[in-house]
Design an enzyme around this catalytic site. Structure first.
Site, PDB file in Angstrom:
ATOM      1  N   GLN A   4       0.827  -1.216   0.000  1.00 13.87           N
ATOM      2  CA  GLN A   4       0.000   0.000   0.000  1.00 13.87           C
ATOM      3  C   GLN A   4       0.857   1.260   0.000  1.00 13.87           C
ATOM      4  O   GLN A   4       0.344   2.363  -0.197  1.00 13.87           O
ATOM      5  CB  GLN A   4      -0.941   0.006   1.217  1.00 13.87           C
ATOM      6  CG  GLN A   4      -2.056  -1.036   1.106  1.00 13.87           C
ATOM      7  CD  GLN A   4      -3.039  -1.009   2.259  1.00 13.87           C
ATOM      8  OE1 GLN A   4      -3.279  -2.019   2.886  1.00 13.87           O
ATOM      9  NE2 GLN A   4      -3.630   0.142   2.545  1.00 13.87           N
ATOM     10  N   ARG A  29      -9.525  -0.262   7.371  1.00  5.62           N
ATOM     11  CA  ARG A  29     -10.423   0.689   6.737  1.00  5.62           C
ATOM     12  C   ARG A  29     -10.855   1.781   7.710  1.00  5.62           C
ATOM     13  O   ARG A  29     -12.042   2.079   7.878  1.00  5.62           O
ATOM     14  CB  ARG A  29     -11.643  -0.019   6.167  1.00  5.62           C
ATOM     15  CG  ARG A  29     -12.262   0.841   5.064  1.00  5.62           C
ATOM     16  CD  ARG A  29     -13.427   0.171   4.418  1.00  5.62           C
ATOM     17  NE  ARG A  29     -13.876   0.960   3.311  1.00  5.62           N
ATOM     18  CZ  ARG A  29     -14.260   0.454   2.163  1.00  5.62           C
ATOM     19  NH1 ARG A  29     -14.223  -0.833   1.946  1.00  5.62           N
ATOM     20  NH2 ARG A  29     -14.685   1.243   1.209  1.00  5.62           N
ATOM     21  N   CYS A  30      -9.872   2.315   8.378  1.00  4.85           N
ATOM     22  CA  CYS A  30     -10.132   3.486   9.202  1.00  4.85           C
ATOM     23  C   CYS A  30      -8.839   4.230   9.313  1.00  4.85           C
ATOM     24  O   CYS A  30      -7.780   3.672   9.103  1.00  4.85           O
ATOM     25  CB  CYS A  30     -10.665   3.105  10.571  1.00  4.85           C
ATOM     26  SG  CYS A  30      -9.439   3.097  11.872  1.00  4.85           S
ATOM     27  N   GLU A  71     -12.874   5.559   4.366  1.00  3.83           N
ATOM     28  CA  GLU A  71     -12.893   4.958   5.702  1.00  3.83           C
ATOM     29  C   GLU A  71     -14.190   5.254   6.446  1.00  3.83           C
ATOM     30  O   GLU A  71     -14.572   4.521   7.359  1.00  3.83           O
ATOM     31  CB  GLU A  71     -11.722   5.481   6.529  1.00  3.83           C
ATOM     32  CG  GLU A  71     -10.425   5.717   5.776  1.00  3.83           C
ATOM     33  CD  GLU A  71      -9.808   4.446   5.238  1.00  3.83           C
ATOM     34  OE1 GLU A  71     -10.123   3.380   5.786  1.00  3.83           O
ATOM     35  OE2 GLU A  71      -9.044   4.507   4.273  1.00  3.83           O
TER      36      GLU A  71
HETATM   37  O1  CDP Z   1      -7.070   6.796   0.246  1.00  4.25           O
HETATM   38  P1  CDP Z   1      -8.249   6.097  -0.366  1.00  4.25           P
HETATM   39  O2  CDP Z   1      -8.248   6.090  -1.856  1.00  4.25           O
HETATM   40  O3  CDP Z   1      -8.467   4.742   0.216  1.00  4.25           O
HETATM   41  O4  CDP Z   1      -9.575   6.885   0.123  1.00  4.25           O
HETATM   42  P2  CDP Z   1     -10.287   8.209  -0.379  1.00  4.25           P
HETATM   43  O5  CDP Z   1      -9.310   9.309  -0.539  1.00  4.25           O
HETATM   44  O6  CDP Z   1     -11.403   8.429   0.581  1.00  4.25           O
HETATM   45  O7  CDP Z   1     -10.891   7.869  -1.801  1.00  4.25           O
HETATM   46  C1  CDP Z   1     -11.646   6.724  -2.119  1.00  4.25           C
HETATM   47  C2  CDP Z   1     -12.251   6.913  -3.500  1.00  4.25           C
HETATM   48  O8  CDP Z   1     -13.352   7.838  -3.409  1.00  4.25           O
HETATM   49  C3  CDP Z   1     -11.273   7.527  -4.508  1.00  4.25           C
HETATM   50  O9  CDP Z   1     -11.516   7.029  -5.799  1.00  4.25           O
HETATM   51  C4  CDP Z   1     -11.622   8.988  -4.423  1.00  4.25           C
HETATM   52  O10 CDP Z   1     -11.164   9.759  -5.476  1.00  4.25           O
HETATM   53  C5  CDP Z   1     -13.153   8.956  -4.259  1.00  4.25           C
HETATM   54  N1  CDP Z   1     -13.614  10.195  -3.588  1.00  4.25           N
HETATM   55  C6  CDP Z   1     -14.470  11.067  -4.235  1.00  4.25           C
HETATM   56  O11 CDP Z   1     -14.924  10.771  -5.347  1.00  4.25           O
HETATM   57  N2  CDP Z   1     -14.821  12.255  -3.622  1.00  4.25           N
HETATM   58  C7  CDP Z   1     -14.371  12.566  -2.385  1.00  4.25           C
HETATM   59  N3  CDP Z   1     -14.705  13.715  -1.802  1.00  4.25           N
HETATM   60  C8  CDP Z   1     -13.532  11.668  -1.706  1.00  4.25           C
HETATM   61  C9  CDP Z   1     -13.155  10.488  -2.342  1.00  4.25           C
END
Ligand code: CDP
Length: 805
Positions: A236, A383-384, A759
């Site tokens: 990761q 996942r947090c 998360e």
């Molecule tokens: O770090 P990780 O990718 O696990 O988590 P994240 O930043 O929460 O994003 C998860 C997915 O949701 C990604 O594809 C982000 O681009 C999308 N996302 C989104 O569309 N809009 C947001 N405000 C936050 C996340």
């Protein structure tokens, strides 16, 4: 018929932010073209497999390799003795501790790696493992963190038995790792002493495991001619792995290439360094051949990073009207045999100090004691974001416990105590500055959406029917309002092994107006290739479909700290917007030159720069891209590319309001989630469809944790849940149906206002499901019962409350 393309058409054509663009990754995945570690096959590749300890605590008296080396195909058997001359028999953990790579004199948990067998195929390696003879002498086992701190508890870490100082101050027992204190102890104790009402409870968040569908693995390939090591793996954080491999192996960092190919789910499990990686690298160096190691399901569940295992003793003080005046928490954190928690260095209990939650609590105190036991090491954020789910579970249970004590409706108690919109940015009593929020709006929207008052009336009627013998089912209404903290983080206070937690993006625009972007993060199913292209599309006006995204190859991607704890959007997403803005700034100069006006006389319009006051005179981003490679523009270098390394000024604080309605059969303990409403606020929404997917997935993992998933040990330290027969992984059959909703409160410091979301559903759903179970039994006097709420435990609650007649 339309005769001209409108600005709205041009926006739609970009498929930028706010569009539910379909996932570009799925074409490969649904057609079997994913490329996972186990798909990597190299000429002459060898296979590694581990001999693992059947005991949770034992001295290793001898390891006899003879019979194993006689197995056809077995080439080598590595033990700690073989790794010692290389200084690789122990490795540093992410938490400032060290961990045995292979058992060095003793074992500390069942499933610990004792020897590594290298063979020409996977079957020969497994036969070799069977043939290794290990002589053990059993030692007393301790699996209870409270017993581990008793004066006569067995000494687990003999290697550090004389230390008086740990990574975070003095230690008071051989099995004590650290004490971490936050907040104002005296003021909190005074608030408790003076309060009208104090509710006190032990909240246990049990041990569980991220259990990604793809287990951990790697392929190490040392090229003796070039001196270059290539390491494919389920990482990761590929750049951090490269740095760690360089530091512990002595191989120069430029001679190491780490590649994370497709990853089949990580959920925190693939953040840390495992013995399999080190042994595979050593085996490849020794044999000069590529070596593959891929663990099986049992190995994954027994030996790789677990999650939670927090005993949280809480006291909450309030006025008789329900205004909270103080919060006290003492946590005993079971870290297993080594402290291998994946938290930023200064935060040995992660961001547990977000445990004041969504509430305006004037004073608070938190202390966490880390403890060694004979269980597997790890302690990752499943996942947090770094122990936030423990914190959210703690405060959301304590609120319910206080509501019982005050004989008050728990929705109203929350309403009274929420941080108000006008208090943001809000300084919490435990040290965080919440960036933005509007909790009351979200809460009212959620209560309205589910018809809260009608639900309570139905629940009361059901209770009467139950008491009258007309039904054997109760209704539980689970409420949760959570505040997340994601986007680690500002380099000034967040690092992992000394590496500051910034992130990065590099964008190159090609002459024909398509682009490639490379990031320091790595998707494990979150859809980065889809969403990060959308950020670029909106920022520079090229269609998302014309933008390729690459992650996970340290030879090509800019340095970043990887993907976990929902940090990708808050940190790398910000870097992406900033890199795109650098490109747009240069594009503005090119456009002005082409239009023969001053730079300040052009303005941005969706996908072009136009002359101010003369919108018919414009240059599209596509035309500008070509000009960047085709024209000699005075004062400007050719080309159109940019890189951004983004150090966020603060975390982001997504939040949500979740409500679950559950039917509970008191005779069988069976539960049925009748409805689950999830309102999330993650600031600016990049891709609503992907956000929905993230919430469905995260809430399902939350359902599993709350309702059945557990890594359980017996008193001998035997892992009782190392197969999917015993470890609950919900299928489509058990998975509830979700209703999603949202409010939008942008982050004021993020370039596009986005907060993380991945998360949130795990953080919010676990207390929500658990609160529903507790709520059903509240009229019969239930205050607190430990998760997971499987059928047997619920049946036991009903029996203990005398509901079985
Ligand atoms: O770090 P990780 O990718 O696990 O988590 P994240 O930043 O929460 O994003 C998860 C997915 O949701 C990604 O594809 C982000 O681009 C999308 N996302 C989104 O569309 N809009 C947001 N405000 C936050 C996340």
């Amino acid at each position: 018929m339309k005769d001209e393309i409108t600005p709205e058409d041009r926006v739609a054509n970009l498929k930028g932010m706010g569009s539910s663009r379909k996932r570009v990754e799925d074409v490969r995945f649904t057609q079997g073209k994913g490329n996972y570690v186990d798909d990597i096959k190299l000429d002459g590749m060898l296979f590694g497999d581990f001999v693992r300890s059947p005991y949770a605590h034992a001295r290793v008296k001898s390891v006899n390799k003879e019979a194993a080396l006689a197995v056809p195909g077995v080439l080598a058997v590595l033990t700690a003795e073989d790794l010692e001359p290389l200084g690789l028999h122990w490795m540093p953990t992410l938490a400032g501790d060290k961990q045995m790579v292979l058992a060095d004199g003793k074992v500390l948990f069942q499933g610990q790696e004792v020897a590594y067998v290298v063979a020409t195929d996977r079957y020969a390696a497994a036969d070799g493992v069977e043939a290794v003879v290990v002589e053990y002498e059993e030692l007393p086992v301790v699996v209870d963190p409270f017993k581990a701190l008793e004066p006569d508890a067995p000494i687990l870490r003999e290697d550090i038995k004389d230390r008086t100082e740990g990574a975070h101050g003095p230690v008071r027992h051989n099995n004590h790792i650290f004490t971490w204190e936050q907040g104002d102890k005296d003021a909190t104790e005074a608030a408790l002493a003076e309060a009208d009402v104090v509710a006190e409870e032990m909240i246990y968040y049990h041990r569980t495991h991220p259990c990604p569908l793809e287990t951990c693995g790697c392929v190490a390939s040392m090229d003796k001619v070039t001196g270059k090591l290539t390491l494919w793996g389920t990482f990761q954080a590929p750049h951090a792995i490269r740095t760690v491999v360089s530091l512990i192996s002595g191989i120069a960092e430029h001679n190491i290439r780490v590649i994370s190919p497709d990853i089949g789910g990580g959920f925190g499990n693939k953040v840390g360094a495992y013995a399999g990686y080190v042994c595979s690298v050593v085996a490849s160096i020794v044999t000069g051949k590529p070596v593959k190691w891929v663990e099986d399901r049992m190995e994954n569940l027994m030996s790789t990073a677990f999650a939670r295992d927090y005993w949280m003793k809480g006291r909450i003080a309030a006025t008789k009207e329900g205004k909270i005046t103080g919060l006290w928490c003492h946590t005993t954190a079971d870290h297993g045999g080594f402290d291998a928690c994946a938290d930023p260095t200064k935060f040995p209990a992660g961001f547990m100090n977000i445990c004041t939650g969504s509430y305006d609590i004037p004073t608070a105190y938190l202390a966490v004691d880390g403890v060694y036991t004979n269980k597997a090491p790890g302690g990752v954020a499943y996942r947090c974001s770094f122990r936030v789910t423990e914190a959210a579970y703690f405060i959301e249970r304590m609120i319910e416990v206080l509501a019982i004590k005050l004989n008050m409706d728990a929705a109203e108690l929350r309403r009274i105590n929420f941080i108000r919109k006008d208090q943001f940015p809000y300084q919490s009593a435990l040290g965080w500055e919440y960036d933005s929020g509007d909790y009351h709006t979200a809460w009212e929207k959620a209560l309205d959406a589910v018809g809260y008052d009608a639900l309570r009336a139905e629940q009361a009627q059901r209770l009467e029917d139950f008491k009258a013998g007309k039904t054997r089912k109760l209704i539980g209404i689970g409420l949760t309002h959570f505040t997340e903290i994601v986007g680690a983080g500002p380099v000034k206070n967040c690092d992992i092994l000394g590496l500051g937690m910034f992130d990065s993006c590099e964008i190159r625009i090609h002459p024909t107006g398509s682009a490639i972007a490379r990031l320091g993060t790595i998707s494990q199913g979150q859809g980065h290739a889809t969403t990060f292209a959308q950020i670029i599309a909106s920022e520079i006006g090229l269609p998302a479909d014309d933008i390729t995204l690459e992650e996970g190859d340290t030879d090509t991607a800019p340095y970043g700290l990887g993907t976990y704890g929902s940090r990708s959007t808050p940190v790398a997403g910000a870097a992406t917007a900033m890199a795109a803005r650098k490109i747009r700034a240069k594009a503005q100069m090119i456009a002005a030159y082409l239009l023969e006006v001053h730079d300040d006389d052009v303005e941005w319009d969706v996908d072009r720069f136009a002359v101010k006051g003369a919108p018919e005179r414009f240059k599209t981003m596509k035309e500008i891209a070509f000009a960047a490679y085709n024209q000699a523009i005075p004062g400007l270098e050719p080309g159109l590319e940019a890189v951004s390394y983004y150090d966020p000024p603060n975390m982001t604080y997504p939040f949500g309001a979740y409500i679950c309605v559950m039917e509970i059969d008191v005779d069988t303990g069976e539960t049925e989630v009748r409805s689950f409403y999830a309102l999330d606020d993650c600031g600016t929404r990049i891709n609503p469809m992907i956000i929905d997917g993230q919430i469905h997935g995260g809430a399902t993992e939350g359902y599993a944790i709350a309702m059945g998933q557990e890594i359980a040990y017996d008193e001998m330290g035997n892992n009782k849940s190392a197969t999917l027969m015993d470890f609950f992984l919900p299928t489509a059959w058990e998975t509830p149906t979700y209703t999603t909703d949202f409010t939008v409160t942008p982050s004021p410091h993020h370039p596009i206002g986005a907060k993380g979301v991945g998360e949130s559903p795990n953080v919010g759903s676990v207390p929500c499901f658990s609160n529903a179970v507790h709520d059903a039994f509240r009229p019969f006097g239930l205050v607190q019962s430990h998760m997971p709420h499987d059928h047997w435990r619920i049946w036991k609650i009903a029996r203990d409350l005398g509901l079985h007649g």
